[in-house]
Design an enzyme around this catalytic site. Structure first.
Site, PDB file in Angstrom:
ATOM      1  N   ARG A 240       0.860  -1.183   0.000  1.00 54.44           N
ATOM      2  CA  ARG A 240       0.000   0.000   0.000  1.00 54.44           C
ATOM      3  C   ARG A 240       0.892   1.227   0.000  1.00 54.44           C
ATOM      4  NH1 ARG A 240      -3.526  -2.667  -1.603  1.00 54.44           N
ATOM      5  NH2 ARG A 240      -5.603  -3.006  -0.726  1.00 54.44           N
ATOM      6  N   GLU A 269      -2.946   7.886  -4.026  1.00 56.10           N
ATOM      7  CA  GLU A 269      -3.410   7.346  -5.299  1.00 56.10           C
ATOM      8  C   GLU A 269      -4.690   7.995  -5.797  1.00 56.10           C
ATOM      9  OE1 GLU A 269      -1.955   3.017  -4.647  1.00 56.10           O
ATOM     10  OE2 GLU A 269      -3.882   2.943  -5.657  1.00 56.10           O
ATOM     11  N   HIS A 287      -0.953   0.602  -9.807  1.00 57.13           N
ATOM     12  CA  HIS A 287      -1.629  -0.310  -8.870  1.00 57.13           C
ATOM     13  C   HIS A 287      -2.274  -1.500  -9.595  1.00 57.13           C
ATOM     14  CE1 HIS A 287      -3.791  -0.652  -4.730  1.00 57.13           C
ATOM     15  NE2 HIS A 287      -3.568  -1.846  -5.265  1.00 57.13           N
TER      16      HIS A 287
HETATM   17  C1  GLV Z   1      -5.285  -4.912  -3.963  1.00 57.03           C
HETATM   18  O1  GLV Z   1      -4.609  -3.946  -3.846  1.00 57.03           O
HETATM   19  C2  GLV Z   1      -5.700  -5.774  -2.904  1.00 57.03           C
HETATM   20  O2  GLV Z   1      -5.525  -5.450  -1.716  1.00 57.03           O
HETATM   21  O3  GLV Z   1      -6.247  -6.833  -3.213  1.00 57.03           O
END
Ligand code: GLV
Length: 322
Positions: A240, A269, A287
């Site tokens: 993250r 983001e 991402h």
């Molecule tokens: C994507 O970022 C997830 O957490 O599945």
């Protein structure tokens, strides 16, 4: 005949998955490529008993106040930092995630970033496309070896272990730091050695992050941590964005405190810290850790399965807040 109860799906799902939901519920689906806007979400949630959510939905107390009938939230992601679990618990709302099904895809992407940063893949592609490939020379456009180099894994959960398995094929010694150290047999299988964080940072050629975002892990990697890393090391983040202090990352890259970074997730983001895009030694992705057709299909089916179970009064297989 009784009308089926309404549920909200905030992203575009495969038709077969939507069909399983439609058999039991009246489904409102935000079948668009872009995330649902906050105002539309607040409006749409009002009469719903179930929510199949995306990581782009900010599910906080305010939103839940708009949803007096809500029984269950099934997040289509393994991470659930977009959901205020306390606010959900206070209202007795069940929450689930989609662990396991995206482990291999995310580990593949982390490894792509390891290879991509070390061998300057995106930079080389830009060079050729822009007509700047004009000669070959023995010490021109050099990257760094990946094979045999030390990989530091922060967070040895499902995804961290999957990255370690890939690294074994590259004969990489593995150091790891994790909330829960592995059993000895598993450490031996993965050839992974538990070390204090500072040792990991100081000794690794690649540092890959696989920890969830929480109040404890926000800015887990900041100026001090960069200063401990080798000047030849690369940071890889597929977890993250806010786990890394992005301003400190930019400064570490600009001042050559570290050699480069492979980044899939950002602090704010989809915005990125201005300046990152100017640096060739950083590989930037939008991402996409779990973004393969197969994986996203499995995630959608899993989230729908959780939601169906919860709304039927059964235990959802991937309940986060029992
Ligand atoms: C994507 O970022 C997830 O957490 O599945």
């Amino acid at each position: 005949m009784k009308m089926p109860a309404p549920i909200l799906v905030t992203g575009n799902l495969p038709a077969s998955v939507l069909d399983t939901l439609k058999r039991e519920f009246q489904v409102e689906c935000h079948a668009e490529d872009r995330p649902m806007s906050r105002s539309k979400l607040l409006h749409s949630i009002r009469d719903k008993i179930g929510l199949l959510s995306m990581i782009t939905d900010d599910i906080d107390g305010e939103l839940l106040d708009y949803a007096p009938k809500l029984i269950m939230i099934a997040n289509m992601a393994v991470g659930y930092n977009n959901i205020d679990l306390e606010a959900a618990a206070k209202r007795g709302i069940l929450v689930s995630n989609t662990p396991g099904v995206l482990t291999e895809a995310t580990a593949d992407l982390a490894f792509s970033l390891i290879l991509g940063t070390a061998r300057r893949i995106a930079e080389g592609d830009r060079m050729v496309r822009e007509g700047r490939f004009s000669f070959w020379a023995p010490f021109h456009f050099l990257g760094r070896d990946v094979s045999g180099k030390t990989l530091g894994i922060i967070g040895m959960g499902r995804i961290g272990k999957a990255v370690a398995r890939r690294a074994r094929g590259f004969q990489m010694p593995i150091l790891y730091f994790s909330r829960n150290p592995l059993e000895k047999t598993e450490e031996e299988e993965l050839n992974a050695h538990y070390v204090p964080l500072n040792n990991l940072l100081g000794e690794s050629d690649f540092v890959s992050l696989h920890i969830p975002l929480s109040s404890v892990t926000r800015h887990f990697i900041s100026e001090k941590e960069f200063s401990l890393m080798k000047t030849t090391a690369f940071l890889i983040n597929t977890s993250r964005g806010p786990v890394v202090d992005e301003k400190a990352l930019l400064e570490a890259l600009q001042n050559r405190i570290i050699a480069g970074a492979g980044i899939d997730v950002y602090e704010n983001e989809p915005a990125i810290t201005p300046g990152l895009e100017k640096l060739d030694q950083v590989l930037l992705l939008p991402h996409v850790g779990s973004a393969t057709l197969e994986t996203r299909t499995r995630m959608a089916a899993m989230a729908a399965g959780n939601l169906l179970a919860g709304l039927r009064g059964e235990a959802p297989p991937n309940l986060i807040n029992p």
